[in-house]
Write an enzyme that holds these catalytic residues in place. Sequence first.
Site, PDB file in Angstrom:
ATOM      1  N   GLU A  52       0.862  -1.179   0.000  1.00  0.00           N
ATOM      2  CA  GLU A  52       0.000   0.000   0.000  1.00  0.00           C
ATOM      3  C   GLU A  52       0.897   1.226   0.000  1.00  0.00           C
ATOM      4  O   GLU A  52       1.654   1.449   0.944  1.00  0.00           O
ATOM      5  CB  GLU A  52      -0.926  -0.009   1.216  1.00  0.00           C
ATOM      6  CG  GLU A  52      -1.980   1.084   1.181  1.00  0.00           C
ATOM      7  CD  GLU A  52      -2.975   0.931   2.324  1.00  0.00           C
ATOM      8  OE1 GLU A  52      -4.156   0.658   2.054  1.00  0.00           O
ATOM      9  OE2 GLU A  52      -2.561   1.077   3.496  1.00  0.00           O
TER      10      GLU A  52
ATOM     11  N   ALA B 260      -0.155   4.714  -0.924  1.00  0.00           N
ATOM     12  CA  ALA B 260      -0.780   5.933  -0.416  1.00  0.00           C
ATOM     13  C   ALA B 260      -0.769   5.921   1.114  1.00  0.00           C
ATOM     14  O   ALA B 260      -0.971   4.874   1.732  1.00  0.00           O
ATOM     15  CB  ALA B 260      -2.208   6.057  -0.933  1.00  0.00           C
TER      16      ALA B 260
ATOM     17  N   ASP C 174       3.617   9.971   7.678  1.00  0.00           N
ATOM     18  CA  ASP C 174       4.388   8.905   7.053  1.00  0.00           C
ATOM     19  C   ASP C 174       3.567   7.629   7.096  1.00  0.00           C
ATOM     20  O   ASP C 174       2.601   7.507   7.861  1.00  0.00           O
ATOM     21  CB  ASP C 174       5.721   8.689   7.788  1.00  0.00           C
ATOM     22  CG  ASP C 174       6.653   9.882   7.639  1.00  0.00           C
ATOM     23  OD1 ASP C 174       6.824  10.360   6.507  1.00  0.00           O
ATOM     24  OD2 ASP C 174       7.188  10.349   8.668  1.00  0.00           O
ATOM     25  N   LYS C 175       3.982   6.647   6.308  1.00  0.00           N
ATOM     26  CA  LYS C 175       3.222   5.391   6.246  1.00  0.00           C
ATOM     27  C   LYS C 175       3.287   4.635   7.572  1.00  0.00           C
ATOM     28  O   LYS C 175       2.301   4.048   7.995  1.00  0.00           O
ATOM     29  CB  LYS C 175       3.768   4.520   5.120  1.00  0.00           C
ATOM     30  CG  LYS C 175       2.850   3.357   4.758  1.00  0.00           C
ATOM     31  CD  LYS C 175       1.524   3.854   4.239  1.00  0.00           C
ATOM     32  CE  LYS C 175       0.550   2.716   3.975  1.00  0.00           C
ATOM     33  NZ  LYS C 175      -0.819   3.179   3.738  1.00  0.00           N
ATOM     34  N   VAL C 176       4.433   4.642   8.215  1.00  0.00           N
ATOM     35  CA  VAL C 176       4.583   3.986   9.522  1.00  0.00           C
ATOM     36  C   VAL C 176       4.779   5.083  10.567  1.00  0.00           C
ATOM     37  O   VAL C 176       5.716   5.875  10.474  1.00  0.00           O
ATOM     38  CB  VAL C 176       5.779   3.008   9.543  1.00  0.00           C
ATOM     39  CG1 VAL C 176       5.898   2.360  10.919  1.00  0.00           C
ATOM     40  CG2 VAL C 176       5.623   1.957   8.459  1.00  0.00           C
TER      41      VAL C 176
END
Length: 348
Positions: free
Chosen positions: A142, A144, A341-343
């Site tokens: 993923e 986005a 951020d993604k994480v």
Amino acid sequence: MSTSRMRAEIGEQPAALRATLDALLPRIPEIGMLARETRQVLFIARGSSDNAAVYGGYLIQTHAGRLATLASPSVATTYKKRIDLSGVLAVAISQSGKTEEIVESLDWAADCGARTVAVTNGEGSPLAEAAQVALVTKAGAEVAVPATKTYTTQLAALAVLGIALGAEVDVADLRRAPDEVERLIAATEESGALGPIVDGLAGVKGVVVSGRGIAYGTALELALKLKEACYLHAMGLSYADLLHGPIAVVDDETPAVLVAADSGPTLPGTVALAERVVAAGARAYGIGGGRALSEATSCALPGPDLPEWVSPLALIVPGQLLTEALARGLGIDPDVPRGLDKVTQTDQ
């Protein structure tokens, strides 16, 4: 206008859900064996994963007859306090499986006597390795930042968990969910309602998103999406809490978005709230709720043809499409919202 990676990933959800259910439904006996000596469930999560846990909690309490609660990770990571968790099934949820606070909290739960389960899209991640049973979703990569397919596959994993814990439901309805998501993506974009709702939200600074019971997690998740991708001041509230005071903020400049399954015990209250909002001169937009909610609101997006217990797997999809379209309409790239951020790591 060009599309986004977020929109592409919304469209990947039917396949991701099918793959996740194919992988996890056969593991129901394994989950049941791990949980056989437990009495209640403790969910450990943050962000969208926390909203998924809200769904899991309602499902397990209403259909499996077990107490389910949300953990406060700071008890483990900041206060470092021990709690007797014997008889508890601790379920940690993290899309990446790399959020240190969630991994540490699951380790803490095990040390306090809990049985442990991980729900994550990160195969081989620290969280998956820490748990006694890892339910790895099959969302694929993923890109986005706003979670879409990782969120709905988490819901699928929690539905499987609920069945393993004794939820009295029809598994065939769960198997139908990917097809309903596929149908709902097309129906939402063909309904003609998406544009007017985008236009209505484009000129406001804030919005209230409300649902109750099994739909409550969907309301929280949609509010989070509108915050992170559209920079709206969006409040996600149970309609019971909304009626206890915050409804005062709903006016001609602060509309309400109301979400509900097409059936179930919370639908009449959602419809009544829509009627009250409209009667007060404010706009109420609906997602789901069948004809009753559609007729009570200013404009509505269709919901899934699914029983209430499994409807959240698809009910969020029109909200995802609304968020993506609104972000682009506001000139915002929904794939990379500012400051995110993604994480996400939080303090320990």
